[in-house]
Write an enzyme that holds these catalytic residues in place. Structure first.
Site, PDB file in Angstrom:
ATOM      1  N   GLU A  32       3.452  -5.465  12.246  1.00 44.68           N
ATOM      2  CA  GLU A  32       2.536  -4.436  12.058  1.00 44.68           C
ATOM      3  C   GLU A  32       1.358  -4.939  11.360  1.00 44.68           C
ATOM      4  OE1 GLU A  32       2.642  -1.469  13.575  1.00 44.68           O
ATOM      5  OE2 GLU A  32       4.726  -1.696  14.325  1.00 44.68           O
ATOM      6  N   ASN A  89       0.847  -1.171  -0.078  1.00 45.96           N
ATOM      7  CA  ASN A  89      -0.155  -0.159   0.118  1.00 45.96           C
ATOM      8  C   ASN A  89       0.919   1.225   0.147  1.00 45.96           C
ATOM      9  OD1 ASN A  89       0.814  -0.488   2.937  1.00 45.96           O
ATOM     10  ND2 ASN A  89      -0.963   0.594   3.295  1.00 45.96           N
TER      11      ASN A  89
HETATM   12  P1  NAD Z   1       0.192  -9.358   3.158  1.00 45.09           P
HETATM   13  O1  NAD Z   1       0.061  -9.885   4.478  1.00 45.09           O
HETATM   14  O2  NAD Z   1      -0.592  -9.980   2.120  1.00 45.09           O
HETATM   15  O3  NAD Z   1       1.638  -9.344   2.472  1.00 45.09           O
HETATM   16  C1  NAD Z   1       2.615  -8.464   3.233  1.00 45.09           C
HETATM   17  C2  NAD Z   1       4.046  -8.970   2.755  1.00 45.09           C
HETATM   18  O4  NAD Z   1       3.998 -10.110   3.424  1.00 45.09           O
HETATM   19  C3  NAD Z   1       4.164  -9.207   1.404  1.00 45.09           C
HETATM   20  O5  NAD Z   1       5.463  -8.862   1.039  1.00 45.09           O
HETATM   21  C4  NAD Z   1       4.047 -10.843   1.067  1.00 45.09           C
HETATM   22  O6  NAD Z   1       4.596 -11.319   0.146  1.00 45.09           O
HETATM   23  C5  NAD Z   1       4.275 -11.020   2.430  1.00 45.09           C
HETATM   24  N1  NAD Z   1       4.019 -12.544   2.991  1.00 45.09           N
HETATM   25  C6  NAD Z   1       2.863 -12.982   2.553  1.00 45.09           C
HETATM   26  N2  NAD Z   1       2.776 -14.181   3.123  1.00 45.09           N
HETATM   27  C7  NAD Z   1       3.991 -14.458   3.816  1.00 45.09           C
HETATM   28  C8  NAD Z   1       4.423 -15.305   4.692  1.00 45.09           C
HETATM   29  N3  NAD Z   1       3.820 -16.727   4.835  1.00 45.09           N
HETATM   30  N4  NAD Z   1       5.750 -15.368   5.098  1.00 45.09           N
HETATM   31  C9  NAD Z   1       6.565 -14.298   4.972  1.00 45.09           C
HETATM   32  N5  NAD Z   1       6.042 -13.277   4.283  1.00 45.09           N
HETATM   33  C10 NAD Z   1       4.612 -13.227   3.614  1.00 45.09           C
HETATM   34  O7  NAD Z   1      -0.367  -8.146   3.384  1.00 45.09           O
HETATM   35  P2  NAD Z   1      -0.755  -6.884   1.992  1.00 45.09           P
HETATM   36  O8  NAD Z   1      -2.100  -7.355   1.287  1.00 45.09           O
HETATM   37  O9  NAD Z   1       0.546  -6.596   1.120  1.00 45.09           O
HETATM   38  O10 NAD Z   1      -1.104  -5.551   2.773  1.00 45.09           O
HETATM   39  C11 NAD Z   1      -2.174  -5.221   3.300  1.00 45.09           C
HETATM   40  C12 NAD Z   1      -2.180  -5.329   4.662  1.00 45.09           C
HETATM   41  O11 NAD Z   1      -1.133  -4.684   5.309  1.00 45.09           O
HETATM   42  C13 NAD Z   1      -3.317  -4.640   5.469  1.00 45.09           C
HETATM   43  O12 NAD Z   1      -4.090  -5.690   6.386  1.00 45.09           O
HETATM   44  C14 NAD Z   1      -2.934  -3.469   6.053  1.00 45.09           C
HETATM   45  O13 NAD Z   1      -3.564  -3.003   7.078  1.00 45.09           O
HETATM   46  C15 NAD Z   1      -1.514  -3.674   6.700  1.00 45.09           C
HETATM   47  N6  NAD Z   1      -0.958  -2.835   6.834  1.00 45.09           N
HETATM   48  C16 NAD Z   1      -0.396  -2.549   8.289  1.00 45.09           C
HETATM   49  C17 NAD Z   1       0.369  -1.417   8.509  1.00 45.09           C
HETATM   50  C18 NAD Z   1       0.668  -1.175   9.762  1.00 45.09           C
HETATM   51  O14 NAD Z   1       1.548  -0.401   9.827  1.00 45.09           O
HETATM   52  N7  NAD Z   1      -0.083  -1.789  10.821  1.00 45.09           N
HETATM   53  C19 NAD Z   1       0.851  -0.592   7.345  1.00 45.09           C
HETATM   54  C20 NAD Z   1       0.427  -0.900   6.058  1.00 45.09           C
HETATM   55  C21 NAD Z   1      -0.515  -2.138   5.401  1.00 45.09           C
END
Ligand code: NAD
Length: 500
Positions: A267, A169
């Site tokens: 996070e 995002n």
């Molecule tokens: P996601 O969890 O699908 O992916 C995030 C990252 O994790 C990606 O790089 C992905 O390839 C990796 N990933 C996925 N599965 C994994 C695994 N099993 N092991 C290791 N890495 C893995 O999230 P997204 O769809 O990319 O992002 C959206 C989410 O992120 C929303 O839920 C949003 O709220 C959250 N977010 C949180 C914050 C915060 O600061 N709390 C900030 C931005 C986004």
């Protein structure tokens, strides 16, 4: 197509696009094709078209990156903090020098308006490097004396090789928010950006080369969560993992690393409330609650998708809120007049639409939006949605409890402070809350009672990088920012010396 280093000029970049763009991993100071030999398609959300390919790296690529980090570790942790800071500042300066090009790439890759990437994403990435350069120089540790006849001092030493995993995002903004403190604290890093938006992290490799960051200090490995992220977090030489993404992935990482007792900073998702009391500064509350809901197409973990409004104010607020939302322009991210760009993927657009359908099923009244937008011209096939507002939904229904992460808001009335607090705290999440009131005592009382890691009073997303950043409940584990990040990325060792 060959795997490539990033172009040095816009003309080269345009030529590369015509012939297809294949990204590469950045390992040991060089660009490398994935050992896996596999690639994933990268789409431009505004057009729905594939415009690049990104490595679909696997365990062998992670192994190579960890080996490079291990070789670099001794030299980097022995580098004086001031020298580490100088390198981070050089990276910041070089990035700032290419701000416009990075902003255009970030917009193309993620669907956000170029002017947003230019004003927010890339400047913040620059600020992250500068901020943690200063932290490298000013980071201190404790000393305690007088008890048990000892003088104690605490060493805060680099952990070693660490993994940084970021979402789509705010691609470079969040990528740099993790790697800058990890490097400042003297660790070597294996970073995995989101496979959905990999381009700015790929381009950063060129800047690392120009800045002469020693090989192996920062390795960028691209790929999916399952094939690339999972072996990274499970690798026995990775001592700490800093992750930002969904709660489901955070839980998977916590489970996968538990038996190795790794340090974790997670996070995760949010379902934040904007709480508007009748005594607020109406114009500011209105403008900021619209911004809080729809910035970045509603795809910020801090977005306030649940707007709770004191009942006496609701009719006036609802009318003005809906009018403002209707005035938001959805369109080509390249158009300076677009307030809202495209959602990041077709799958994500479908997910958000499923919540719009659910809002109808749950008895919501659609106040505005609810449909797709097909701009004329090059963006006709893009993944655009209208900013959407519902009311008449119960505070505990799924639409008001589950993270949607898109341009969808609900308006819910409350009768008094106790009810507002109960609604605000009613979800599994606890990341951020924005509170609007002129009553100072109430603001303090409410802020202290919220189950939320971050509270903004009469503002939203006002960020001081020194403050602890993170969530409670299913939104987070640990805190980022300032000293908290430096502490996370170091291991404390207490030394006690007998003095009498
Ligand atoms: P996601 O969890 O699908 O992916 C995030 C990252 O994790 C990606 O790089 C992905 O390839 C990796 N990933 C996925 N599965 C994994 C695994 N099993 N092991 C290791 N890495 C893995 O999230 P997204 O769809 O990319 O992002 C959206 C989410 O992120 C929303 O839920 C949003 O709220 C959250 N977010 C949180 C914050 C915060 O600061 N709390 C900030 C931005 C986004």
């Amino acid at each position: 197509m060959l795997a490539r280093a990033p172009p040095q000029s816009r003309q080269t970049s345009d030529r590369m696009r015509e012939s297809g763009l294949r990204l590469a991993n950045f390992i040991d100071g060089d660009y490398r094709a994935p050992l896996s030999g596999a690639w994933l398609a990268v789409h431009e959300p505004a057009t729905g078209q594939v415009y690049a390919e990104v490595p679909d790296s696997g365990s062998a690529d992670i192994e190579a990156a960890v080996a490079a980090a291990q070789r670099a570790q001794r030299g980097w942790s022995a580098t004086a903090p001031s020298a580490r800071a100088a390198l981070l500042r050089r990276i910041a300066d070089l990035l700032e020098g290419q701000l416009d090009a990075f902003a255009e790439e970030e917009s193309r890759d993620s669907g956000k308006p170029v002017h947003v990437a230019r004003a927010v994403d890339i400047p913040r990435a620059v600020a992250n490097f500068r901020f943690f350069a200063a932290m490298a120089e000013s980071f201190t540790s404790e000393s305690h004396h007088g008890e048990a006849g000892t003088l104690n001092y605490t060493l805060r030493q680099p952990i070693g090789s660490v993994g940084c995993i970021s979402p789509w995002n705010l691609p470079l903004y969040l990528f740099s928010w993790k790697i800058a403190p990890a490097l400042a604290a003297g660790n070597c890093v294996i970073a995995k950006p989101s496979e959905v938006t990999p381009v700015s992290a790929w381009l950063l490799g060129g800047i690392l080369q120009q800045a002469c960051l020693p090989p192996g200090v920062l390795n960028i490995v691209h790929g999916s969560g399952a094939r690339c992220g999972a072996p990274l977090v499970a690798h026995p030489k990775i001592k700490a993992v800093s992750f930002t993404g969904s709660t489901a992935t955070g839980a998977a990482i916590a489970a996968a690393t538990a038996s190795q007792f790794k340090k974790l900073s997670l996070e995760m998702g949010g379902k934040n409330a904007t709480v508007v009391f009748a005594d607020c500064d109406f114009e500011r509350a209105l403008a900021e609650s619209v911004r809080a809901t729809f910035s970045n197409q509603g795809q910020i973990c801090l977005c306030g998708s649940r707007v709770l409004v004191e009942r006496s104010l609701l009719p006036r607020f609802r009318e003005a809120f809906v009018e403002r939302v209707r005035a938001l322009r959805v369109g080509d991210p390249r158009d300076p007049g677009s307030d809202i760009g495209a959602l990041v993927s077709a799958a994500h657009r479908d997910k958000v639409e499923s919540y719009i359908a659910l809002a109808h099923e749950e008895g919501g009244r659609l106040l505005t939006g609810g449909g797709r937008v097909a701009p004329e011209g090059r963006c006709a096939q893009g993944w655009f949605l209208q900013p959407t507002v519902f009311d008449h939904l119960d505070a505990h229904c799924r639409v008001n409890q589950e993270e949607i992460f898109g341009p969808v808001a609900t308006l819910t009335p409350f009768d008094d402070e106790a009810q507002a607090l109960a609604y605000a705290n009613s979800t599994n999440y606890g990341l951020a809350c924005s509170l609007w009131t002129r009553d100072l005592e109430r603001a303090h009382r409410f802020a202290a009672a919220l189950e939320s890691g971050i509270v903004w009073v009469n503002c939203w997303m006002a960020r001081d990088l020194r403050t602890p950043f993170g969530g409670v409940k299913h939104s987070g584990l640990g805190r980022e920012g300032g000293q908290e990040a430096m502490r996370f990325f170091t291991e404390a060792r207490n030394v006690a010396i007998r003095v009498n």
